[in-house]
Design a protein around this motif. Sequence first.
Motif, PDB file in Angstrom:
ATOM      1  N   SER A 173     -19.809  20.352  14.662  1.00  0.00           N
ATOM      2  CA  SER A 173     -20.456  20.359  15.968  1.00  0.00           C
ATOM      3  C   SER A 173     -21.647  19.405  16.038  1.00  0.00           C
ATOM      4  O   SER A 173     -21.798  18.662  17.012  1.00  0.00           O
ATOM      5  N   LYS A 174     -22.497  19.386  15.015  1.00  0.00           N
ATOM      6  CA  LYS A 174     -23.673  18.513  15.042  1.00  0.00           C
ATOM      7  C   LYS A 174     -23.267  17.050  15.078  1.00  0.00           C
ATOM      8  O   LYS A 174     -23.787  16.262  15.880  1.00  0.00           O
ATOM      9  N   THR A 175     -22.313  16.690  14.237  1.00  0.00           N
ATOM     10  CA  THR A 175     -21.849  15.307  14.196  1.00  0.00           C
ATOM     11  C   THR A 175     -21.112  14.956  15.482  1.00  0.00           C
ATOM     12  O   THR A 175     -21.236  13.840  16.005  1.00  0.00           O
ATOM     13  N   GLY A 176     -20.341  15.906  16.008  1.00  0.00           N
ATOM     14  CA  GLY A 176     -19.628  15.676  17.261  1.00  0.00           C
ATOM     15  C   GLY A 176     -20.562  15.373  18.408  1.00  0.00           C
ATOM     16  O   GLY A 176     -20.266  14.536  19.268  1.00  0.00           O
ATOM     17  N   ILE A 177     -21.717  16.029  18.440  1.00  0.00           N
ATOM     18  CA  ILE A 177     -22.687  15.772  19.502  1.00  0.00           C
ATOM     19  C   ILE A 177     -23.196  14.338  19.429  1.00  0.00           C
ATOM     20  O   ILE A 177     -23.367  13.674  20.461  1.00  0.00           O
ATOM     21  N   TRP A 178     -23.412  13.815  18.234  1.00  0.00           N
ATOM     22  CA  TRP A 178     -23.834  12.408  18.108  1.00  0.00           C
ATOM     23  C   TRP A 178     -22.789  11.475  18.713  1.00  0.00           C
ATOM     24  O   TRP A 178     -23.126  10.494  19.387  1.00  0.00           O
ATOM     25  N   VAL A 179     -21.526  11.785  18.473  1.00  0.00           N
ATOM     26  CA  VAL A 179     -20.446  10.944  19.005  1.00  0.00           C
ATOM     27  C   VAL A 179     -20.402  11.059  20.528  1.00  0.00           C
ATOM     28  O   VAL A 179     -20.258  10.050  21.240  1.00  0.00           O
ATOM     29  N   LEU A 180     -20.531  12.282  21.054  1.00  0.00           N
ATOM     30  CA  LEU A 180     -20.522  12.453  22.505  1.00  0.00           C
ATOM     31  C   LEU A 180     -21.712  11.758  23.157  1.00  0.00           C
ATOM     32  O   LEU A 180     -21.591  11.207  24.258  1.00  0.00           O
ATOM     33  N   GLU A 181     -22.849  11.757  22.483  1.00  0.00           N
ATOM     34  CA  GLU A 181     -24.009  11.039  23.021  1.00  0.00           C
ATOM     35  C   GLU A 181     -23.728   9.537  23.096  1.00  0.00           C
ATOM     36  O   GLU A 181     -24.138   8.863  24.050  1.00  0.00           O
ATOM     37  N   ALA A 182     -23.011   9.013  22.099  1.00  0.00           N
ATOM     38  CA  ALA A 182     -22.644   7.594  22.136  1.00  0.00           C
ATOM     39  C   ALA A 182     -21.707   7.308  23.301  1.00  0.00           C
ATOM     40  O   ALA A 182     -21.866   6.298  24.007  1.00  0.00           O
ATOM     41  N   LEU A 183     -20.734   8.185  23.543  1.00  0.00           N
ATOM     42  CA  LEU A 183     -19.809   7.996  24.665  1.00  0.00           C
ATOM     43  C   LEU A 183     -20.549   8.089  26.000  1.00  0.00           C
ATOM     44  O   LEU A 183     -20.293   7.291  26.919  1.00  0.00           O
ATOM     45  N   ALA A 184     -21.456   9.053  26.115  1.00  0.00           N
ATOM     46  CA  ALA A 184     -22.224   9.191  27.351  1.00  0.00           C
ATOM     47  C   ALA A 184     -23.089   7.965  27.598  1.00  0.00           C
ATOM     48  O   ALA A 184     -23.236   7.511  28.747  1.00  0.00           O
ATOM     49  N   ALA A 185     -23.660   7.396  26.538  1.00  0.00           N
ATOM     50  CA  ALA A 185     -24.494   6.201  26.680  1.00  0.00           C
ATOM     51  C   ALA A 185     -23.667   5.000  27.129  1.00  0.00           C
ATOM     52  O   ALA A 185     -24.112   4.201  27.966  1.00  0.00           O
ATOM     53  N   VAL A 186     -22.478   4.871  26.587  1.00  0.00           N
ATOM     54  CA  VAL A 186     -21.590   3.773  27.002  1.00  0.00           C
ATOM     55  C   VAL A 186     -21.258   3.905  28.487  1.00  0.00           C
ATOM     56  O   VAL A 186     -21.310   2.930  29.252  1.00  0.00           O
ATOM     57  N   ASN A 187     -20.906   5.113  28.906  1.00  0.00           N
ATOM     58  CA  ASN A 187     -20.588   5.351  30.316  1.00  0.00           C
ATOM     59  C   ASN A 187     -21.789   5.069  31.205  1.00  0.00           C
ATOM     60  O   ASN A 187     -21.676   4.427  32.258  1.00  0.00           O
ATOM     61  N   ARG A 188     -22.956   5.515  30.768  1.00  0.00           N
ATOM     62  CA  ARG A 188     -24.173   5.375  31.578  1.00  0.00           C
ATOM     63  C   ARG A 188     -24.683   3.936  31.587  1.00  0.00           C
ATOM     64  O   ARG A 188     -25.008   3.389  32.644  1.00  0.00           O
ATOM     65  N   ASN A 189     -24.733   3.291  30.447  1.00  0.00           N
ATOM     66  CA  ASN A 189     -25.369   1.977  30.329  1.00  0.00           C
ATOM     67  C   ASN A 189     -24.447   0.834  30.734  1.00  0.00           C
ATOM     68  O   ASN A 189     -24.909  -0.176  31.276  1.00  0.00           O
ATOM     69  N   LEU A 190     -23.157   0.980  30.465  1.00  0.00           N
ATOM     70  CA  LEU A 190     -22.214  -0.103  30.739  1.00  0.00           C
ATOM     71  C   LEU A 190     -21.353   0.158  31.969  1.00  0.00           C
ATOM     72  O   LEU A 190     -20.660  -0.737  32.432  1.00  0.00           O
ATOM     73  N   GLY A 191     -21.367   1.386  32.474  1.00  0.00           N
ATOM     74  CA  GLY A 191     -20.547   1.715  33.636  1.00  0.00           C
ATOM     75  C   GLY A 191     -19.066   1.762  33.338  1.00  0.00           C
ATOM     76  O   GLY A 191     -18.234   1.632  34.252  1.00  0.00           O
TER      77      GLY A 191
END
Length: 235
Positions: A173-191
């Motif tokens: 779960s802890k490591t998965g959250i890091w990955v989800l944060e990366a996906l959310a950042a890609v969606n947010r920053n790059l559209g």
Amino acid sequence: MRDIVFEAKNLTKVYRSGTVEVHALAGVDLELYAGELVVLLGPSGSGKSTLLNILGGLDWATSGQCRFRDHDLTSQDDAALTLYRRVHVGFVFQFYNLIPSLTARENVALTTEIAANPMTPEEALAQVGLAGRMDHFPAQLSGGEQQRVAIARAIAKRPDVLLCDEPTGALDSKTGIWVLEALAAVNRNLGTTTVVITHNAAIKDMAHRVIYFADGRISRIVENNHRVSPADISW
């Protein structure tokens, strides 16, 4: 009016084994929009991965229509789908598929060397929080870091869409959250329009929309008006 990236109409997929037919998709109607993060949620065998493979040009529908902007994916031959994947689509799978003998930077460069307008490997790795780990080999990285390298490799060519099949399935779960944060950042920053398949119902809380699958059909679509950050997801 929202910008439609994908449009599926009465999409079906039938697998045949001898006299047995398996209806993986049984008439799917769907629109996905530019810049949104969508979670596809449902049990194994419900049709999520089959739909993702058709959206990504990895498979053909049996009937119906699937369009990516002005591309009719259901009528494309293998060469055309290969070009479509190369230009427009980034993939992230449950297993990272990194080349062990290459560093993180070199693994990402495999994509940038064949893309028309790529980021540098350094830019892509920085997007997923790995600016300080670029010269490490996969064996020197944690599972979450390896998955973030895979995400950097997928986004380095600046794809229109990012398709993720169980990206946290092999992680705690802890490591998965890091990955989800990366996906959310890609969606947010790059559209980047981002579609995430998961069995984990908690992940739905980070999406703009949640699409529920059952028996090869969409059972319901829920707009999420109270999104949370991945760090606030309760596993």
